[in-house]
Every structure is written in structure tokens, then in C-alpha cells.
Design a protein around this motif. Structure first.
Motif, PDB file in Angstrom:
ATOM      1  N   LEU A  27       0.847  -1.195   0.000  1.00  0.00           N
ATOM      2  CA  LEU A  27       0.000   0.000   0.000  1.00  0.00           C
ATOM      3  C   LEU A  27       0.877   1.237   0.000  1.00  0.00           C
ATOM      4  O   LEU A  27       1.765   1.372   0.830  1.00  0.00           O
ATOM      5  N   VAL A  28       0.646   2.145  -0.956  1.00  0.00           N
ATOM      6  CA  VAL A  28       1.457   3.352  -1.097  1.00  0.00           C
ATOM      7  C   VAL A  28       0.730   4.563  -0.523  1.00  0.00           C
ATOM      8  O   VAL A  28       1.339   5.409   0.127  1.00  0.00           O
ATOM      9  N   THR A  41      -3.708   3.475  -3.324  1.00  0.00           N
ATOM     10  CA  THR A  41      -2.753   3.151  -4.379  1.00  0.00           C
ATOM     11  C   THR A  41      -1.909   2.002  -3.848  1.00  0.00           C
ATOM     12  O   THR A  41      -1.371   2.086  -2.739  1.00  0.00           O
ATOM     13  N   VAL A  42      -1.834   0.925  -4.637  1.00  0.00           N
ATOM     14  CA  VAL A  42      -1.031  -0.230  -4.268  1.00  0.00           C
ATOM     15  C   VAL A  42      -0.046  -0.521  -5.392  1.00  0.00           C
ATOM     16  O   VAL A  42      -0.246  -0.085  -6.531  1.00  0.00           O
ATOM     17  N   ILE A  43       1.001  -1.243  -5.052  1.00  0.00           N
ATOM     18  CA  ILE A  43       1.968  -1.641  -6.066  1.00  0.00           C
ATOM     19  C   ILE A  43       1.669  -3.089  -6.469  1.00  0.00           C
ATOM     20  O   ILE A  43       1.651  -3.987  -5.618  1.00  0.00           O
ATOM     21  N   MET A  44       1.399  -3.278  -7.765  1.00  0.00           N
ATOM     22  CA  MET A  44       1.167  -4.605  -8.346  1.00  0.00           C
ATOM     23  C   MET A  44       2.119  -4.750  -9.528  1.00  0.00           C
ATOM     24  O   MET A  44       2.154  -3.875 -10.392  1.00  0.00           O
ATOM     25  N   ASP A  48       2.198   1.197  -9.992  1.00  0.00           N
ATOM     26  CA  ASP A  48       1.223   1.797  -9.085  1.00  0.00           C
ATOM     27  C   ASP A  48      -0.169   1.593  -9.672  1.00  0.00           C
ATOM     28  O   ASP A  48      -0.395   1.920 -10.847  1.00  0.00           O
ATOM     29  N   VAL A  49      -1.071   1.062  -8.874  1.00  0.00           N
ATOM     30  CA  VAL A  49      -2.438   0.820  -9.322  1.00  0.00           C
ATOM     31  C   VAL A  49      -3.395   1.553  -8.396  1.00  0.00           C
ATOM     32  O   VAL A  49      -3.352   1.372  -7.178  1.00  0.00           O
ATOM     33  N   GLU A  50      -4.237   2.402  -8.983  1.00  0.00           N
ATOM     34  CA  GLU A  50      -5.262   3.117  -8.232  1.00  0.00           C
ATOM     35  C   GLU A  50      -6.446   2.181  -8.014  1.00  0.00           C
ATOM     36  O   GLU A  50      -6.930   1.559  -8.962  1.00  0.00           O
ATOM     37  N   VAL A  51      -6.898   2.103  -6.770  1.00  0.00           N
ATOM     38  CA  VAL A  51      -8.054   1.275  -6.431  1.00  0.00           C
ATOM     39  C   VAL A  51      -9.098   2.180  -5.788  1.00  0.00           C
ATOM     40  O   VAL A  51      -8.807   2.885  -4.823  1.00  0.00           O
TER      41      VAL A  51
END
Length: 124
Positions: A27-28, A41-44, A48-51
Motif C-alpha cells: 500500500l502506497v 494506491t497499491v503496487i502490483m 502503481d495501481v489506483e483502487v
């Protein structure tokens, strides 16, 4: 690869969803633009992926979890829904075939996973 992933969870608290994301990804950033909306925002896969987590997205009891990226670890919505069901232990629904601009699919055709069954159904 899908351009994004969206699932709907039934009667699942946002904090529980965020805990799942934190335990699965890095989790960023986390914010709450409104009382019903949380953004993380998580790192996948090094991206960086906005959820966006939106409560009451479908009726009062369903929360939408939208991964706004084509860089998720899942091939489609159903793969994500299966992982979410295993982690959250609440009913998960998603679009049956993934959303397509010119698709011939029935817009009411969905996929449902709960403790009783898994499979396609009509959600209207």
C-alpha cells in the motif's frame, strides 16, 4: 488483458477490503474523498495501481472495488473475484465476460461467488 478490473462485494466493510489489499500488495497511499468512497494506491507487478472502493455502488449493500489499471495480477474479473472471496469470505459478484465496447453480451449476465455456489446468474 483487461483494461481494468471491477468486482462487487456484499456487506463487506471498507476497512476489511483495505486490510486485504494491504496484506496482498504494498500500500502506497490511502485517502477518503467522501464518506462512501476510499481510494488507495497499491503496487502490483512493479506498477502503481489506483483502487477505488465505493460503498453502496449497487444498492445499499454492495461495495465496488475498481482496479483502474491493466497491470493487475488477474487475467479477468472472475479471477480477482475468486481471490477476493477467499480473502474476504463474503459474496462477490463481477461482470461475466469482462466489459467490451462492442460486445454481444447480456448486460445483466454476472458471475457470483458465495459459500453456496459459484457461477453465472442474471443480476437485474
Amino acid at each position: 488483458m483487461q483494461t481494468d478490473i471491477e468486482i462487487y462485494v456484499l456487506s463487506c466493510p471498507t476497512e476489511k477490503i483495505i486490510n486485504w489489499l494491504e496484506s496482498t500488495f504494498t500500500l502506497v497511499k490511502k485517502s477518503a474523498p467522501s464518506s462512501l468512497c476510499s481510494k488507495v494506491t497499491v503496487i502490483m507487478n512493479d506498477h502503481d495501481v489506483e483502487v477505488t472502493i465505493l460503498e453502496q455502488a449497487a444498492g445499499k449493500r454492495f461495495t465496488s472495488i475498481w482496479f483502474n489499471s491493466d497491470q493487475t495480477p488477474w487475467e479477468n474479473d472472475i479471477a480477482c473475484a475468486k481471490q477476493a472471496f477467499n480473502a474476504l469470505n463474503c459474496e462477490v459478484r463481477c461482470n461475466f465476460q469482462g466489459w467490451e465496447e462492442e460486445g454481444e453480451q447480456d448486460p445483466d449476465q454476472w458471475w457470483r461467488i458465495n459459500s453456496y455456489e459459484e457461477g453465472p446468474f442474471i443480476w437485474n
